[in-house]
Scaffold this active site. Structure first.
Site, PDB file in Angstrom:
ATOM      1  N   THR A  30       0.814  -1.212   0.000  1.00 47.56           N
ATOM      2  CA  THR A  30       0.000   0.000   0.000  1.00 47.56           C
ATOM      3  C   THR A  30       0.847   1.261   0.000  1.00 47.56           C
ATOM      4  OG1 THR A  30      -1.835  -1.126   1.094  1.00 47.56           O
ATOM      5  CG2 THR A  30      -1.756   1.266   1.311  1.00 47.56           C
ATOM      6  N   THR A 112       0.922  -4.338   4.347  1.00 55.38           N
ATOM      7  CA  THR A 112       0.552  -4.590   5.738  1.00 55.38           C
ATOM      8  C   THR A 112      -0.194  -5.899   5.949  1.00 55.38           C
ATOM      9  OG1 THR A 112      -1.495  -3.310   5.527  1.00 55.38           O
ATOM     10  CG2 THR A 112       0.470  -2.128   6.280  1.00 55.38           C
TER      11      THR A 112
END
Length: 346
Positions: A30, A112
């Site tokens: 991300t 993540t």
């Protein structure tokens, strides 16, 4: 793998002191993702578009005041698409960089979704010493109020701080410092998604850039104990989750698929159903090593001497997915349950 000195930092000119050198290992996620627009906070993953590390650093001239950055760019892959062999290659790269005396610290950017697992593998592979810091982001690089840029700056600050040495691998997101052994992602979307287990965070990187540790990290036999270049191909280890009325079908299926180890994510303090217990006993009798963990978010599965004698170990306070990684690496060395239990104990 691409290794380049970055224009984001340098040794300075004139009488300026040389800056510490930090190796930045980029794997995408991300923190590098590109959304449709600045309000795209969730749909960006479907675009599968990521910025190169050079583009990220070009937007962070502030890093030039913190460190000289040497970039190591690995293929950008969504973290949930990584296999164990992929993660071990990333770990080997970071471990080799940390062993370079010219490197003050190593920072790894990572998606993540499985960040805690790769950070845990790093902790198993990197001897305490040169700081290794893992960071990421909960919002894509193109979003309004993206968190990745400051996470990256703070990760470099943490990696260059002398107080970070010898603490094992660290995770930095949302100004907060966690131990890789204990950290878990506990929210799908919030900026404060990561928690440090029962002990909480190790410390914080404050608004002025100061690194503040509130407590230390406990010694642990497995920290830095494995060389990812020497483990070969780890054996198959599966996780079986317990739930109300679960039978032993998934345990039997794992054995049939060739699992050398099974992590049982039991209820409460580590209790599978009676039918699962019977299947786990069959697995142990067939030579499969079983690790008993718990499906709940915190707490410790205590050692059980009788089970240890039968070839079963307990996970302590490791969650099932971290227990799986440790068991897989441990099984490349030994099948002795007592020796493996010592690696889980802390």
């Amino acid at each position: 793998m691409l290794v380049t000195p970055s224009a984001a930092g340098g040794p300075g000119r004139g009488r300026q002191p040389a800056l510490p050198r930090v190796a930045l290992v980029s794997t995408g996620g991300t923190i590098a993702s590109v959304g449709r627009d600045r309000l795209d906070l969730t749909g960006y993953a479907e675009r599968a578009e990521m910025r190169a590390v050079g583009a990220l650093l070009a937007e962070l001239p502030e890093l030039a005041t913190v460190a000289e950055i040497v970039t190591v760019e690995l293929p950008n892959v969504p973290s949930h698409a990584l296999g164990l062999a992929d993660a071990l290659r990333v770990v080997r790269t970071a471990r080799d960089l940390a062993a370079d005396p010219a490197i003050t610290g190593v920072v790894l950017t990572h998606g993540t979704n499985t960040l805690e697992e790769t950070a845990f593998l790093l902790d198993l592979a990197c001897p305490p010493g040169t700081p290794v810091v893992v960071t990421g982001a909960m919002r894509p690089a193109t979003s309004l109020s993206a968190d990745g840029p400051l996470n990256l700056v703070n990760a470099v600050r943490l990696a260059t701080d002398p107080a970070s040495r010898g603490r094992g691998v660290l995770v930095l997101l949302d100004d907060t410092v966690h131990a890789a052994r204990d950290v878990s992602k506990t929210s799908a979307n919030r900026l404060s998604a990561f928690r440090g287990g029962e002990l909480g965070p190790l410390g914080f990187v404050e608004g002025d850039g100061a690194v503040v540790f509130h407590h230390g990290t406990e010694p642990w036999a497995a920290r830095g104990a494995f060389d990812p270049g020497a483990v070969g191909t780890p054996p198959r280890v599966d996780i079986v989750l317990s739930y109300l009325g679960a039978d032993g079908a998934l345990v039997d299926a794992a054995v049939a698929a060739g699992a050398a180890g099974i992590v049982s994510a039991g209820t409460g303090a580590g209790y599978p159903t009676p039918a699962e217990s019977a299947a786990l006993d069959r697995a142990v009798a067939g030579g499969v090593l079983v690790c008993q963990a718990t499906r709940v978010g915190s707490g410790r599965v205590t050692p059980r001497p009788a089970a240890l004698a039968d070839g079963m170990v307990t996970a302590g306070n490791l969650n099932p997915w971290k227990a799986r990684l440790l068991l897989a690496l441990a099984l490349t060395r030994t099948r002795d349950a007592a020796a493996i239990q010592r690696l889980f104990d802390r």
